[in-house]
Design a protein around this motif. Structure first.
Motif, PDB file in Angstrom:
ATOM      1  N   CYS A 100      18.556  -1.288   5.201  1.00 32.95           N
ATOM      2  CA  CYS A 100      18.997  -2.579   4.470  1.00 32.95           C
ATOM      3  C   CYS A 100      19.681  -3.445   5.471  1.00 32.95           C
ATOM      4  CB  CYS A 100      20.074  -1.986   3.527  1.00 32.95           C
ATOM      5  SG  CYS A 100      19.343  -0.872   2.128  1.00 32.95           S
ATOM      6  N   PHE A 101      20.465  -3.075   6.479  1.00 29.57           N
ATOM      7  CA  PHE A 101      21.238  -3.805   7.312  1.00 29.57           C
ATOM      8  C   PHE A 101      20.120  -4.596   8.112  1.00 29.57           C
ATOM      9  CE2 PHE A 101      23.398  -4.567  11.478  1.00 29.57           C
ATOM     10  CZ  PHE A 101      24.842  -4.925  10.890  1.00 29.57           C
ATOM     11  N   LYS A 109      24.666  -9.718   1.676  1.00 32.37           N
ATOM     12  CA  LYS A 109      25.428  -8.642   1.240  1.00 32.37           C
ATOM     13  C   LYS A 109      24.567  -7.457   0.452  1.00 32.37           C
ATOM     14  CE  LYS A 109      29.361 -11.740  -0.201  1.00 32.37           C
ATOM     15  NZ  LYS A 109      30.122 -11.918  -1.435  1.00 32.37           N
ATOM     16  N   LEU A 178      28.723   3.191   5.675  1.00 28.18           N
ATOM     17  CA  LEU A 178      28.506   1.725   5.891  1.00 28.18           C
ATOM     18  C   LEU A 178      29.293   1.067   7.002  1.00 28.18           C
ATOM     19  CD1 LEU A 178      29.061   0.822   2.078  1.00 28.18           C
ATOM     20  CD2 LEU A 178      27.030   0.678   3.316  1.00 28.18           C
ATOM     21  N   GLN A 179      30.213   1.620   7.499  1.00 31.29           N
ATOM     22  CA  GLN A 179      31.012   0.901   8.603  1.00 31.29           C
ATOM     23  C   GLN A 179      30.327   1.506   9.734  1.00 31.29           C
ATOM     24  OE1 GLN A 179      34.851   2.692   7.938  1.00 31.29           O
ATOM     25  NE2 GLN A 179      35.895   0.638   7.215  1.00 31.29           N
ATOM     26  N   PHE A 183      28.073  -2.474   8.704  1.00 34.27           N
ATOM     27  CA  PHE A 183      28.616  -3.487   7.697  1.00 34.27           C
ATOM     28  C   PHE A 183      30.020  -3.625   7.772  1.00 34.27           C
ATOM     29  CE2 PHE A 183      24.833  -1.741   5.672  1.00 34.27           C
ATOM     30  CZ  PHE A 183      24.017  -2.819   5.200  1.00 34.27           C
ATOM     31  N   LYS A 184      30.506  -4.958   7.249  1.00 29.80           N
ATOM     32  CA  LYS A 184      31.755  -5.329   7.190  1.00 29.80           C
ATOM     33  C   LYS A 184      32.299  -5.810   5.973  1.00 29.80           C
ATOM     34  CE  LYS A 184      31.677  -5.166  11.856  1.00 29.80           C
ATOM     35  NZ  LYS A 184      32.854  -4.231  12.680  1.00 29.80           N
ATOM     36  N   ILE A 186      33.965  -4.365   3.325  1.00 30.43           N
ATOM     37  CA  ILE A 186      33.702  -3.410   2.149  1.00 30.43           C
ATOM     38  C   ILE A 186      34.613  -3.343   1.252  1.00 30.43           C
ATOM     39  CG2 ILE A 186      33.309  -1.205   1.931  1.00 30.43           C
ATOM     40  CD1 ILE A 186      32.446  -0.721   4.897  1.00 30.43           C
ATOM     41  N   ALA A 224      29.267  -4.876   0.444  1.00 33.44           N
ATOM     42  CA  ALA A 224      29.479  -5.075   2.045  1.00 33.44           C
ATOM     43  C   ALA A 224      28.896  -6.218   2.543  1.00 33.44           C
ATOM     44  CB  ALA A 224      29.308  -3.727   2.824  1.00 33.44           C
ATOM     45  N   SER A 225      28.972  -6.504   3.567  1.00 37.51           N
ATOM     46  CA  SER A 225      28.272  -7.846   4.442  1.00 37.51           C
ATOM     47  C   SER A 225      28.026  -7.487   5.899  1.00 37.51           C
ATOM     48  CB  SER A 225      29.301  -8.997   4.413  1.00 37.51           C
ATOM     49  OG  SER A 225      29.758  -9.422   2.984  1.00 37.51           O
ATOM     50  N   LYS A 226      26.708  -8.215   6.124  1.00 32.24           N
ATOM     51  CA  LYS A 226      26.156  -8.120   7.383  1.00 32.24           C
ATOM     52  C   LYS A 226      26.883  -9.304   8.216  1.00 32.24           C
ATOM     53  CE  LYS A 226      22.027  -8.125  10.150  1.00 32.24           C
ATOM     54  NZ  LYS A 226      20.410  -8.143   9.825  1.00 32.24           N
TER      55      LYS A 226
END
Length: 227
Positions: A100-101, A109, A178-179, A183-184, A186, A224-226
């Motif tokens: 996904c990332f 997102k 996620l971290q 991902f940021k 969150i 969460a965002s990339k």
């Protein structure tokens, strides 16, 4: 038996070598934000690219999220994964999130929802929400087995072994995962609600469960965002 095997093989070949290229071509030419719905099940979202391991119709793309997805890096603006990751092992879930990332664009997102293990294991605590949840799940899924025996022991066991569940998360572990992937930003969101209009009112798990309050009580929902 041989006939069923042949039918399944034909269907799989058709999905992979005919419908997949057609849908991928459609994605390539699509205007506006690209949105991916992982594990669409019976609830494809209009305007999204809907995928599933067992597609229910020809508008859903066959994908096995345990493997590399057939999309280029930085393809999608949004990804939704609703009550899917709990059907994967811990390692399979991490692999899916890494994919996904990879396929998210910069500033893209992901919104992910899954049963909350912390809530499930809290069912021995007697309170209004827990009693409501136990009664609803028993009536919906366990009535033929346990009738009106509303006890947390049955619900907790059911959460682990039913529906093909393999690994349940609490919020802390899901955030850490996620971290770890990169991902940021969150954030915990409410079931069915988001500050981003593209992710608002996207959940549909209540169609299978039969009760939106049950979904609100049991689900972790994270965005969460990339970066």
């Amino acid at each position: 038996m041989k006939e069923n095997i042949l039918k399944r093989s034909i269907k799989k070949i058709t999905r992979r070598f005919i419908w997949r290229p057609l849908l991928l071509a459609k994605i390539k030419n699509k205007k506006g934000p690209l949105k991916l719905n992982l594990g669409a099940g019976n609830n494809p979202i209009k305007g999204w690219v809907n995928v599933d391991f067992i597609p229910k119709n020809l508008n859903i793309l066959y994908i096995d999220v345990r493997k590399k997805m057939p999309f280029r890096d930085n393809t999608f603006d949004y990804i939704i994964s609703e009550h899917l990751i709990e059907h994967l092992s811990r390692e399979e879930g991490k692999k899916m999130l890494k994919e996904c990332f990879r396929i998210l664009k910069k500033n893209g997102k992901i919104r992910i929802s899954t049963p909350n293990l912390k809530f499930i294991t809290s069912l021995y605590n007697e309170n209004k929400d827990n009693k409501y949840y136990i009664k609803k799940i028993t009536k919906r899924f366990l009535k033929d087995i346990y009738h009106e025996d509303y006890r947390p022991v049955f619900i907790i066991n059911n959460a682990f072994y039913n529906w093909g569940h393999k690994f349940l998360y609490d919020e802390k572990l899901l955030v850490e995962t996620l971290q770890e992937i990169g991902f940021k930003d969150i954030s915990r969101e409410v079931y069915g609600g988001s500050k981003d209009k593209n992710l608002n009112k996207m959940e549909s798990h209540e169609k299978g469960v039969g009760d939106v309050k049950v979904c609100q009580i049991e689900s972790i929902v994270l965005e969460a965002s990339k970066k």
